[in-house]
Design an enzyme around this catalytic site. Structure first.
Site, PDB file in Angstrom:
ATOM      1  CB  SER A  99      -5.621   0.280   2.182  1.00 59.16           C
ATOM      2  OG  SER A  99      -6.250  -0.633   1.278  1.00 59.16           O
ATOM      3  CG  HIS A 143     -13.695  -1.763  -1.842  1.00 63.05           C
ATOM      4  ND1 HIS A 143     -12.314  -1.782  -1.785  1.00 63.05           N
ATOM      5  CD2 HIS A 143     -14.114  -2.065  -0.581  1.00 63.05           C
ATOM      6  CE1 HIS A 143     -11.920  -2.086  -0.558  1.00 63.05           C
ATOM      7  NE2 HIS A 143     -12.996  -2.258   0.199  1.00 63.05           N
ATOM      8  CD  GLN A 186      -2.975   1.019   0.051  1.00 58.59           C
ATOM      9  OE1 GLN A 186      -3.265  -0.072  -0.432  1.00 58.59           O
ATOM     10  NE2 GLN A 186      -3.485   2.151  -0.404  1.00 58.59           N
ATOM     11  CG  HIS A 237      -7.715  -3.629  -0.944  1.00 63.05           C
ATOM     12  ND1 HIS A 237      -8.279  -4.679  -1.636  1.00 63.05           N
ATOM     13  CD2 HIS A 237      -8.322  -2.519  -1.411  1.00 63.05           C
ATOM     14  CE1 HIS A 237      -9.176  -4.209  -2.494  1.00 63.05           C
ATOM     15  NE2 HIS A 237      -9.228  -2.896  -2.375  1.00 63.05           N
ATOM     16  CG  ASP A 291     -10.884  -3.384  -5.492  1.00 62.55           C
ATOM     17  OD1 ASP A 291     -11.663  -3.137  -4.553  1.00 62.55           O
ATOM     18  OD2 ASP A 291      -9.768  -2.858  -5.611  1.00 62.55           O
ATOM     19  CD  GLU A 303     -12.837   2.708  -3.865  1.00 65.59           C
ATOM     20  OE1 GLU A 303     -12.806   1.516  -3.496  1.00 65.59           O
ATOM     21  OE2 GLU A 303     -11.858   3.463  -3.804  1.00 65.59           O
TER      22      GLU A 303
END
Ligand SMILES: [Zn+2]
Length: 217
Positions: free
Chosen positions: A136, A192, A118, A138, A145, A189
């Site tokens: 993040s 996501h 990241q 993630h 995603d 988004e």
């Protein structure tokens, strides 16, 4: 009416109160240290990560699996996409159900991203386009995603519509909905998705709340 008698046993002298306060601070500091990320980031077992709730550089989720090596009812943009086992199992169930409903062509483009990765993404991105390291989702291994091959945005496809209607049944929420940037800190988004479990996802789906609102943060 009888007056309540003050119970002498409950009286704390200023010195005792000070000693007790110091002891309580010590205990909570110790607990915070001992439980580490769990005590600061988990809200009723749901991990919240955003700009003001960041993960440490060494936070790596347990049981990451490489999706490519597992049975997958979806396409992948890379053979190196990882998620936690629980997240993978829920998403596989979801995309398998989508396939049964003739919704095909989902392409998973991203999953777990380490703090270090990241950092690179953040350094390579235009200001405001990527989350800072630690902020993040993630990094949790609970988010991915997804898109499809389309000339328009993913949000204009039937596959997106199917996810909007059914993702919660498998424990997923669309984490950054349109018009909620003031709450999530992140603009729309459509690609996501975040695993929170069926119960929480269903409640958020029904109430229209973001994760921040649901957790009262
Ligand atoms: Zn994402």
């Amino acid at each position: 009416m009888a007056k309540k008698k003050k119970r002498p046993g409950l009286y704390l002298s200023p010195v005792m109160a000070a000693v007790l306060a110091v002891a309580l601070v010590g205990v909570s500091f110790g607990a915070g240290w001992f439980f580490g990320v769990r005590s600061t980031q988990f809200h009723g077992n749901i991990l919240l990560v955003n700009d003001s709730h960041r993960l440490s550089a060494d936070y790596v989720p347990d049981e990451l699996v490489n999706l490519y090596t597992q049975r997958h009812s979806f396409r992948m943009a890379s053979s190196e996409i990882y998620l936690t086992r629980q997240t993978y199992e829920a998403m596989e169930k979801m995309f398998h159900a989508a396939e049964e409903a003739n919704m095909n062509g989902y392409i998973v483009t991203s999953g777990y991203r380490s703090y270090q990765r990241q950092q690179e993404v953040y350094a390579e991105s235009e200001p405001g386009k990527a989350q800072q390291p630690g902020a993040s989702e993630h990094q949790t291994g609970l988010a991915f995603d997804v898109t499809v091959e389309t000339n328009d945005g993913f949000e204009s496809t039937p596959q997106y519509g199917w996810l909007m209607a059914h993702a919660h049944e498998y424990g997923f929420i669309q984490r950054y909905p349109a018009n909620k940037a003031d709450v999530t800190g992140i603009s729309y988004e459509p690609w996501h998705y975040r695993y929170v479990g069926v119960d929480a996802a269903t409640r958020m789906h029904n109430s229209g709340q973001t994760l921040e609102e649901f957790l009262g943060q």
